[in-house]
Design a protein around this motif. Structure first.
Motif, PDB file in Angstrom:
ATOM      1  N   ALA A  82       6.687 -17.412  37.618  1.00 22.24           N
ATOM      2  CA  ALA A  82       7.987 -17.130  38.231  1.00 22.24           C
ATOM      3  C   ALA A  82       8.246 -15.627  38.312  1.00 22.24           C
ATOM      4  O   ALA A  82       8.792 -15.124  39.295  1.00 22.24           O
ATOM      5  CB  ALA A  82       9.096 -17.821  37.437  1.00 22.24           C
ATOM      6  N   SER A  83       7.792 -14.890  37.287  1.00 25.36           N
ATOM      7  CA  SER A  83       8.001 -13.433  37.282  1.00 25.36           C
ATOM      8  C   SER A  83       7.142 -12.734  38.326  1.00 25.36           C
ATOM      9  O   SER A  83       7.454 -11.620  38.755  1.00 25.36           O
ATOM     10  CB  SER A  83       7.683 -12.869  35.900  1.00 25.36           C
ATOM     11  OG  SER A  83       6.349 -13.184  35.525  1.00 25.36           O
ATOM     12  N   ASP A  84       6.023 -13.373  38.766  1.00 22.31           N
ATOM     13  CA  ASP A  84       5.202 -12.801  39.843  1.00 22.31           C
ATOM     14  C   ASP A  84       5.946 -12.904  41.172  1.00 22.31           C
ATOM     15  O   ASP A  84       5.831 -12.042  42.038  1.00 22.31           O
ATOM     16  CB  ASP A  84       3.868 -13.544  39.960  1.00 22.31           C
ATOM     17  CG  ASP A  84       3.039 -13.433  38.696  1.00 22.31           C
ATOM     18  OD1 ASP A  84       3.171 -12.412  37.993  1.00 22.31           O
ATOM     19  OD2 ASP A  84       2.273 -14.372  38.402  1.00 22.31           O
ATOM     20  N   TYR A  85       6.662 -14.005  41.323  1.00 16.11           N
ATOM     21  CA  TYR A  85       7.375 -14.233  42.586  1.00 16.11           C
ATOM     22  C   TYR A  85       8.607 -13.345  42.698  1.00 16.11           C
ATOM     23  O   TYR A  85       8.839 -12.711  43.720  1.00 16.11           O
ATOM     24  CB  TYR A  85       7.781 -15.707  42.674  1.00 16.11           C
ATOM     25  CG  TYR A  85       8.473 -16.071  43.956  1.00 16.11           C
ATOM     26  CD1 TYR A  85       7.739 -16.301  45.119  1.00 16.11           C
ATOM     27  CD2 TYR A  85       9.863 -16.179  44.013  1.00 16.11           C
ATOM     28  CE1 TYR A  85       8.374 -16.622  46.308  1.00 16.11           C
ATOM     29  CE2 TYR A  85      10.501 -16.501  45.192  1.00 16.11           C
ATOM     30  CZ  TYR A  85       9.760 -16.734  46.340  1.00 16.11           C
ATOM     31  OH  TYR A  85      10.392 -17.051  47.507  1.00 16.11           O
ATOM     32  N   ARG A  86       9.394 -13.331  41.629  1.00 15.23           N
ATOM     33  CA  ARG A  86      10.606 -12.493  41.606  1.00 15.23           C
ATOM     34  C   ARG A  86      10.736 -11.965  40.187  1.00 15.23           C
ATOM     35  O   ARG A  86      10.977 -12.743  39.256  1.00 15.23           O
ATOM     36  CB  ARG A  86      11.830 -13.320  41.995  1.00 15.23           C
ATOM     37  CG  ARG A  86      13.072 -12.485  42.257  1.00 15.23           C
ATOM     38  CD  ARG A  86      14.289 -13.383  42.443  1.00 15.23           C
ATOM     39  NE  ARG A  86      14.284 -14.178  43.664  1.00 15.23           N
ATOM     40  CZ  ARG A  86      14.750 -13.736  44.841  1.00 15.23           C
ATOM     41  NH1 ARG A  86      15.230 -12.520  44.926  1.00 15.23           N
ATOM     42  NH2 ARG A  86      14.748 -14.517  45.898  1.00 15.23           N
ATOM     43  N   PRO A  87      10.564 -10.650  39.998  1.00  9.76           N
ATOM     44  CA  PRO A  87      10.519 -10.073  38.652  1.00  9.76           C
ATOM     45  C   PRO A  87      11.678 -10.461  37.750  1.00  9.76           C
ATOM     46  O   PRO A  87      11.504 -10.723  36.581  1.00  9.76           O
ATOM     47  CB  PRO A  87      10.490  -8.561  38.921  1.00  9.76           C
ATOM     48  CG  PRO A  87       9.873  -8.440  40.277  1.00  9.76           C
ATOM     49  CD  PRO A  87      10.353  -9.640  41.040  1.00  9.76           C
ATOM     50  N   SER A  88      12.873 -10.492  38.282  1.00  4.18           N
ATOM     51  CA  SER A  88      14.020 -10.891  37.468  1.00  4.18           C
ATOM     52  C   SER A  88      14.939 -11.743  38.320  1.00  4.18           C
ATOM     53  O   SER A  88      15.232 -11.396  39.459  1.00  4.18           O
ATOM     54  CB  SER A  88      14.774  -9.675  36.934  1.00  4.18           C
ATOM     55  OG  SER A  88      15.301  -8.918  37.997  1.00  4.18           O
ATOM     56  N   SER A  89      15.368 -12.853  37.763  1.00 10.10           N
ATOM     57  CA  SER A  89      16.268 -13.726  38.519  1.00 10.10           C
ATOM     58  C   SER A  89      16.973 -14.668  37.564  1.00 10.10           C
ATOM     59  O   SER A  89      16.510 -14.941  36.458  1.00 10.10           O
ATOM     60  CB  SER A  89      15.486 -14.528  39.565  1.00 10.10           C
ATOM     61  OG  SER A  89      14.545 -15.376  38.934  1.00 10.10           O
ATOM     62  N   SER A  90      18.111 -15.181  38.027  1.00  9.47           N
ATOM     63  CA  SER A  90      18.859 -16.148  37.234  1.00  9.47           C
ATOM     64  C   SER A  90      18.250 -17.533  37.434  1.00  9.47           C
ATOM     65  O   SER A  90      17.433 -17.755  38.340  1.00  9.47           O
ATOM     66  CB  SER A  90      20.318 -16.157  37.683  1.00  9.47           C
ATOM     67  OG  SER A  90      20.395 -16.633  39.015  1.00  9.47           O
ATOM     68  N   GLU A  91      18.681 -18.476  36.608  1.00 13.97           N
ATOM     69  CA  GLU A  91      18.189 -19.852  36.751  1.00 13.97           C
ATOM     70  C   GLU A  91      18.588 -20.416  38.112  1.00 13.97           C
ATOM     71  O   GLU A  91      17.803 -21.116  38.759  1.00 13.97           O
ATOM     72  CB  GLU A  91      18.752 -20.719  35.626  1.00 13.97           C
ATOM     73  CG  GLU A  91      18.236 -22.145  35.648  1.00 13.97           C
ATOM     74  CD  GLU A  91      18.749 -22.969  34.489  1.00 13.97           C
ATOM     75  OE1 GLU A  91      18.598 -24.203  34.526  1.00 13.97           O
ATOM     76  OE2 GLU A  91      19.316 -22.390  33.546  1.00 13.97           O
ATOM     77  N   ASP A  92      19.814 -20.083  38.562  1.00 13.64           N
ATOM     78  CA  ASP A  92      20.271 -20.582  39.868  1.00 13.64           C
ATOM     79  C   ASP A  92      19.392 -20.041  41.002  1.00 13.64           C
ATOM     80  O   ASP A  92      19.044 -20.769  41.933  1.00 13.64           O
ATOM     81  CB  ASP A  92      21.726 -20.164  40.112  1.00 13.64           C
ATOM     82  CG  ASP A  92      22.700 -21.032  39.318  1.00 13.64           C
ATOM     83  OD1 ASP A  92      22.233 -21.978  38.666  1.00 13.64           O
ATOM     84  OD2 ASP A  92      23.903 -20.733  39.359  1.00 13.64           O
ATOM     85  N   THR A  93      19.046 -18.759  40.927  1.00 13.57           N
ATOM     86  CA  THR A  93      18.219 -18.169  41.977  1.00 13.57           C
ATOM     87  C   THR A  93      16.821 -18.785  41.985  1.00 13.57           C
ATOM     88  O   THR A  93      16.237 -19.016  43.054  1.00 13.57           O
ATOM     89  CB  THR A  93      18.123 -16.637  41.799  1.00 13.57           C
ATOM     90  OG1 THR A  93      19.442 -16.087  41.846  1.00 13.57           O
ATOM     91  CG2 THR A  93      17.286 -16.008  42.906  1.00 13.57           C
ATOM     92  N   ARG A  94      16.298 -19.079  40.798  1.00  9.91           N
ATOM     93  CA  ARG A  94      14.976 -19.726  40.750  1.00  9.91           C
ATOM     94  C   ARG A  94      15.035 -21.114  41.388  1.00  9.91           C
ATOM     95  O   ARG A  94      14.101 -21.531  42.076  1.00  9.91           O
ATOM     96  CB  ARG A  94      14.500 -19.818  39.292  1.00  9.91           C
ATOM     97  CG  ARG A  94      14.037 -18.492  38.711  1.00  9.91           C
ATOM     98  CD  ARG A  94      13.192 -18.697  37.459  1.00  9.91           C
ATOM     99  NE  ARG A  94      13.955 -19.281  36.374  1.00  9.91           N
ATOM    100  CZ  ARG A  94      14.677 -18.580  35.499  1.00  9.91           C
ATOM    101  NH1 ARG A  94      14.715 -17.255  35.602  1.00  9.91           N
ATOM    102  NH2 ARG A  94      15.347 -19.169  34.532  1.00  9.91           N
TER     103      ARG A  94
END
Length: 243
Positions: A82-94
């Motif tokens: 998940a961190s490869d796709y988007r380095p930082s994100s909330s649970e909702d954004t994931r």
């Protein structure tokens, strides 16, 4: 020239070419020759398959015209995190990132039968607006389904329902104080997903449109068996035959 004794080395060379997203057999003689050997020699194909298996990779497709598509098996060191796709994100954004990916696939393949087609078939390009329309259509269908059968949520579609509840409260377009597109808007999340797929050489971007490439089609045809994608297709087209 490599011989039979070089098969393990050659297998490693072919797998490394397959792992390079930007590599293409038309631009590299070694890659093209190794693909031809893989396709023509059963014994070499088995060596390559075992080599890939040892790396926890599955060979989905190979072609001297287009290259090799590899997919990581569960737990593989090559699996995208998940961190490869988007380095930082909330649970909702994931949750939304996952929903948008299946919506992109559902837009490229509007009919279930399209998933059975030749991956070399040229597919219509898509736009951010079209993906948004697919998502809004999905939200409306799930809203309607929830009214008729509020609870319990089917186990197989649990993640889909959670993502839907997040998505329906997000604005399609929203600007930051400095007039940039907000990363929280659904349009920006869709753009991010399509741009990521371009970096993976799954799409080509020109102007407002994104054209799916062979690599994407191979991956989606494999992915179409997933529960998330099947749940989205059933929600969008309840009368269509399941794949």
């Amino acid at each position: 020239m490599m011989g039979a004794d070089d098969a393990p080395y050659a297998a490693g060379r072919l797998v490394q070419w397959g792992l390079r997203n930007g590599a293409h057999p038309k631009r590299n003689d070694e890659y093209r020759a190794l693909l031809a050997r893989y396709l023509d020699r059963l014994e070499f194909r088995e060596v390559v398959r075992r080599f890939a298996e040892g790396l926890e990779l599955e060979i989905l497709e190979a072609s001297t015209e287009h290259g090799m598509v590899l997919a990581p098996l569960p737990g593989s060191a090559f699996a995208t995190q998940a961190s490869d796709y988007r380095p930082s994100s909330s649970e909702d954004t994931r949750l939304l990132d996952g929903l948008v990916q299946v919506a992109i696939a559902a837009t490229v393949y509007p009919r279930a039968m399209d998933l059975l087609g030749d991956p070399t078939t040229v597919r219509n390009p898509v736009t951010v607006t079209e993906i948004e329309e697919t998502l809004r259509q999905l939200v409306n269908r799930l809203d309607e389904a929830a009214k008729q059968q509020p609870d319990p949520i089917p186990e197989e579609a649990g993640g889909l329902y959670e993502a839907w509840r997040v998505y329906k409260h997000r604005q399609a377009q929203r600007s930051t104080k400095d007039q940039r597109s907000s990363p929280l808007s659904t349009h920006r999340i869709i753009e991010y997903a399509l741009d990521y797929l371009c970096k993976q050489h799954c799409f080509q971007h020109k102007g407002q449109v994104y054209r799916p490439l062979w690599r994407y089609q191979v991956l989606v045809q494999e992915y179409a068996a997933s529960r998330a994608h099947a749940a989205v297709k059933r929600a969008l087209n309840p009368s269509q035959e399941k794949l």
